[in-house]
Design a protein around this motif. Structure first.
Motif, PDB file in Angstrom:
ATOM      1  N   GLY A  74      49.229  50.225  47.552  1.00 47.18           N
ATOM      2  CA  GLY A  74      48.728  50.813  46.318  1.00 47.18           C
ATOM      3  C   GLY A  74      48.474  49.787  45.243  1.00 47.18           C
ATOM      4  O   GLY A  74      48.192  48.625  45.518  1.00 47.18           O
ATOM      5  N   GLU A  75      48.574  50.261  44.004  1.00 50.00           N
ATOM      6  CA  GLU A  75      48.339  49.396  42.850  1.00 50.00           C
ATOM      7  C   GLU A  75      49.418  48.324  42.753  1.00 50.00           C
ATOM      8  O   GLU A  75      50.505  48.459  43.309  1.00 50.00           O
ATOM      9  N   PHE A  76      49.113  47.297  41.998  1.00 45.80           N
ATOM     10  CA  PHE A  76      50.078  46.210  41.798  1.00 45.80           C
ATOM     11  C   PHE A  76      51.029  46.594  40.676  1.00 45.80           C
ATOM     12  O   PHE A  76      50.635  46.716  39.526  1.00 45.80           O
ATOM     13  N   ASN A  77      52.285  46.821  41.038  1.00 50.40           N
ATOM     14  CA  ASN A  77      53.285  47.125  40.034  1.00 50.40           C
ATOM     15  C   ASN A  77      54.655  46.543  40.379  1.00 50.40           C
ATOM     16  O   ASN A  77      55.622  46.819  39.701  1.00 50.40           O
ATOM     17  N   GLU A  78      54.715  45.731  41.411  1.00 53.13           N
ATOM     18  CA  GLU A  78      56.010  45.184  41.816  1.00 53.13           C
ATOM     19  C   GLU A  78      56.253  43.763  41.323  1.00 53.13           C
ATOM     20  O   GLU A  78      57.324  43.218  41.524  1.00 53.13           O
ATOM     21  N   PHE A  79      55.273  43.161  40.681  1.00 56.65           N
ATOM     22  CA  PHE A  79      55.427  41.808  40.165  1.00 56.65           C
ATOM     23  C   PHE A  79      55.642  41.869  38.654  1.00 56.65           C
ATOM     24  O   PHE A  79      55.833  42.944  38.104  1.00 56.65           O
ATOM     25  N   THR A  80      55.588  40.750  37.976  1.00 46.73           N
ATOM     26  CA  THR A  80      55.677  40.775  36.521  1.00 46.73           C
ATOM     27  C   THR A  80      54.426  41.453  35.970  1.00 46.73           C
ATOM     28  O   THR A  80      53.400  41.532  36.651  1.00 46.73           O
ATOM     29  N   ASP A  81      54.500  41.926  34.748  1.00 45.32           N
ATOM     30  CA  ASP A  81      53.347  42.600  34.147  1.00 45.32           C
ATOM     31  C   ASP A  81      52.100  41.720  34.206  1.00 45.32           C
ATOM     32  O   ASP A  81      51.014  42.180  34.532  1.00 45.32           O
ATOM     33  N   TYR A  82      52.275  40.444  33.885  1.00 46.72           N
ATOM     34  CA  TYR A  82      51.117  39.551  33.852  1.00 46.72           C
ATOM     35  C   TYR A  82      50.556  39.298  35.255  1.00 46.72           C
ATOM     36  O   TYR A  82      49.339  39.339  35.456  1.00 46.72           O
ATOM     37  N   ILE A  83      51.410  39.061  36.220  1.00 50.13           N
ATOM     38  CA  ILE A  83      50.940  38.841  37.593  1.00 50.13           C
ATOM     39  C   ILE A  83      50.272  40.110  38.120  1.00 50.13           C
ATOM     40  O   ILE A  83      49.224  40.045  38.776  1.00 50.13           O
ATOM     41  N   ASN A  84      50.844  41.276  37.831  1.00 48.18           N
ATOM     42  CA  ASN A  84      50.204  42.546  38.226  1.00 48.18           C
ATOM     43  C   ASN A  84      48.802  42.655  37.637  1.00 48.18           C
ATOM     44  O   ASN A  84      47.862  43.067  38.314  1.00 48.18           O
ATOM     45  N   TYR A  85      48.659  42.272  36.383  1.00 51.22           N
ATOM     46  CA  TYR A  85      47.357  42.311  35.709  1.00 51.22           C
ATOM     47  C   TYR A  85      46.354  41.395  36.428  1.00 51.22           C
ATOM     48  O   TYR A  85      45.223  41.793  36.720  1.00 51.22           O
ATOM     49  N   GLN A 172      61.596  29.563  35.703  1.00 51.58           N
ATOM     50  CA  GLN A 172      60.648  29.508  36.812  1.00 51.58           C
ATOM     51  C   GLN A 172      59.522  30.509  36.568  1.00 51.58           C
ATOM     52  O   GLN A 172      58.356  30.197  36.728  1.00 51.58           O
ATOM     53  N   ARG A 173      59.873  31.735  36.169  1.00 46.31           N
ATOM     54  CA  ARG A 173      58.870  32.785  35.942  1.00 46.31           C
ATOM     55  C   ARG A 173      57.846  32.358  34.894  1.00 46.31           C
ATOM     56  O   ARG A 173      56.646  32.493  35.093  1.00 46.31           O
ATOM     57  N   GLU A 174      58.323  31.853  33.765  1.00 49.35           N
ATOM     58  CA  GLU A 174      57.408  31.445  32.696  1.00 49.35           C
ATOM     59  C   GLU A 174      56.478  30.330  33.175  1.00 49.35           C
ATOM     60  O   GLU A 174      55.268  30.374  32.949  1.00 49.35           O
ATOM     61  N   ASN A 175      57.039  29.333  33.850  1.00 47.99           N
ATOM     62  CA  ASN A 175      56.219  28.222  34.342  1.00 47.99           C
ATOM     63  C   ASN A 175      55.210  28.690  35.380  1.00 47.99           C
ATOM     64  O   ASN A 175      54.039  28.298  35.348  1.00 47.99           O
ATOM     65  N   PHE A 176      55.639  29.552  36.298  1.00 43.47           N
ATOM     66  CA  PHE A 176      54.733  30.043  37.338  1.00 43.47           C
ATOM     67  C   PHE A 176      53.619  30.887  36.723  1.00 43.47           C
ATOM     68  O   PHE A 176      52.450  30.741  37.094  1.00 43.47           O
ATOM     69  N   GLU A 177      53.962  31.752  35.771  1.00 40.69           N
ATOM     70  CA  GLU A 177      52.936  32.568  35.115  1.00 40.69           C
ATOM     71  C   GLU A 177      51.930  31.705  34.363  1.00 40.69           C
ATOM     72  O   GLU A 177      50.735  31.981  34.381  1.00 40.69           O
ATOM     73  N   LYS A 178      52.391  30.648  33.713  1.00 41.74           N
ATOM     74  CA  LYS A 178      51.475  29.737  32.996  1.00 41.74           C
ATOM     75  C   LYS A 178      50.523  29.070  33.988  1.00 41.74           C
ATOM     76  O   LYS A 178      49.339  28.914  33.717  1.00 41.74           O
ATOM     77  N   PHE A 179      51.045  28.677  35.138  1.00 41.97           N
ATOM     78  CA  PHE A 179      50.205  28.063  36.168  1.00 41.97           C
ATOM     79  C   PHE A 179      49.165  29.056  36.680  1.00 41.97           C
ATOM     80  O   PHE A 179      47.971  28.753  36.748  1.00 41.97           O
ATOM     81  N   VAL A 180      49.595  30.275  37.020  1.00 39.94           N
ATOM     82  CA  VAL A 180      48.664  31.288  37.526  1.00 39.94           C
ATOM     83  C   VAL A 180      47.642  31.658  36.448  1.00 39.94           C
ATOM     84  O   VAL A 180      46.477  31.904  36.745  1.00 39.94           O
ATOM     85  N   GLN A 181      48.064  31.660  35.198  1.00 39.10           N
ATOM     86  CA  GLN A 181      47.137  31.938  34.098  1.00 39.10           C
ATOM     87  C   GLN A 181      46.020  30.893  34.065  1.00 39.10           C
ATOM     88  O   GLN A 181      44.853  31.224  33.853  1.00 39.10           O
ATOM     89  N   ASP A 182      46.371  29.634  34.274  1.00 39.37           N
ATOM     90  CA  ASP A 182      45.350  28.573  34.330  1.00 39.37           C
ATOM     91  C   ASP A 182      44.338  28.853  35.436  1.00 39.37           C
ATOM     92  O   ASP A 182      43.131  28.708  35.239  1.00 39.37           O
ATOM     93  N   ILE A 183      44.833  29.230  36.603  1.00 41.78           N
ATOM     94  CA  ILE A 183      43.940  29.521  37.729  1.00 41.78           C
ATOM     95  C   ILE A 183      43.061  30.719  37.383  1.00 41.78           C
ATOM     96  O   ILE A 183      41.844  30.682  37.571  1.00 41.78           O
ATOM     97  N   TYR A 184      43.657  31.769  36.856  1.00 40.30           N
ATOM     98  CA  TYR A 184      42.921  32.991  36.520  1.00 40.30           C
ATOM     99  C   TYR A 184      41.865  32.753  35.454  1.00 40.30           C
ATOM    100  O   TYR A 184      40.750  33.272  35.546  1.00 40.30           O
ATOM    101  N   ASN A 185      42.187  31.955  34.434  1.00 41.58           N
ATOM    102  CA  ASN A 185      41.227  31.713  33.353  1.00 41.58           C
ATOM    103  C   ASN A 185      39.978  31.003  33.850  1.00 41.58           C
ATOM    104  O   ASN A 185      38.941  31.053  33.187  1.00 41.58           O
ATOM    105  N   GLN A 186      40.060  30.343  34.997  1.00 41.24           N
ATOM    106  CA  GLN A 186      38.908  29.655  35.564  1.00 41.24           C
ATOM    107  C   GLN A 186      38.437  30.315  36.856  1.00 41.24           C
ATOM    108  O   GLN A 186      37.694  29.724  37.615  1.00 41.24           O
ATOM    109  N   PHE A 187      38.893  31.550  37.086  1.00 46.33           N
ATOM    110  CA  PHE A 187      38.626  32.263  38.338  1.00 46.33           C
ATOM    111  C   PHE A 187      37.139  32.408  38.618  1.00 46.33           C
ATOM    112  O   PHE A 187      36.701  32.264  39.747  1.00 46.33           O
ATOM    113  N   LYS A 188      36.355  32.747  37.619  1.00 42.52           N
ATOM    114  CA  LYS A 188      34.926  33.014  37.850  1.00 42.52           C
ATOM    115  C   LYS A 188      34.080  31.801  37.552  1.00 42.52           C
ATOM    116  O   LYS A 188      34.380  30.988  36.770  1.00 42.52           O
TER     117      LYS A 188
END
Length: 188
Positions: A74-85, A172-188
């Motif tokens: 189903g929908e993404f709801n098992e990760f952090t709010d930001y990762i789910n987004y 760890q969570r904050e650092n990982f989310e910041k890293f994934v945010q970098d990837i996402y911001n350049q996703f397209k």
């Protein structure tokens, strides 16, 4: 402004692995790296999986980065709010089946067709690929730690942990989310 200036190095001795599935055969693993953030150098755990080479043009045996593993359909709801987004916005319909390896954010459009898909189209591409190739070598040569309790839950818990690693100022969570945010911001 990017959160992560660069991935500096990986700790090859920290590579830990367990089998994830038999058919197709896949293994999952965790590796610790040092990243240079705007706020300093931090140790961060990244998750990877060994490709069976069955689809999407992935190379058999190469290790690819993932954000986590889907625990229920189903929908993404098992990760952090930001990762789910992020996962909701990088998958076809914002949902996935149980057991899906959450890798969509790393498959943004590549302008350079000579690059392997699955390692992002960001400045982190080269280092993510280098980690994947290094993990392939380490795995094939038995140079890893067997982590028998590494399953979907443990992998997700590890990368979203609220632990502050020795020498770090952020979780760890904050650092990982910041890293994934970098990837996402350049996703397209």
């Amino acid at each position: 402004m990017a959160n992560v200036n660069q991935i500096l190095e990986m700790d090859k001795d920290s590579f830990r692995v367990n089998q994830y599935s038999k058919r197709p055969f896949r293994a999952i693993g965790l590796i610790n790296v040092k990243m240079k953030f705007n706020y300093g150098i931090e140790n961060v755990t990244l998750a990877y999986y060994r490709s069976s080479g069955t689809n999407d043009g992935k190379v058999k045996g190469l290790w690819y980065p993932i954000v986590g593993i889907k625990l229920k359909e189903g929908e993404f709801n098992e990760f952090t709010d930001y990762i789910n987004y992020i996962l909701s916005n990088t998958t076809l319909d914002g949902t996935a089946i149980k057991g899906w390896l959450c890798k969509s954010v790393f498959f943004g459009e590549l302008g350079d067709k000579s690059k392997n898909p699955g390692f992002s189209n960001t400045k982190h591409y080269d280092f993510l690929l280098d980690i994947g190739e290094t993990l392939k070598y380490l795995y094939e040569n038995g140079k890893y730690n067997k982590m028998k309790n590494l399953d979907s839950n443990k992998l997700n818990e590890s990368i979203s942990s609220l632990e502050i690693y020795e020498g770090n100022k952020h979780t760890q969570r904050e650092n990982f989310e910041k890293f994934v945010q970098d990837i996402y911001n350049q996703f397209k």
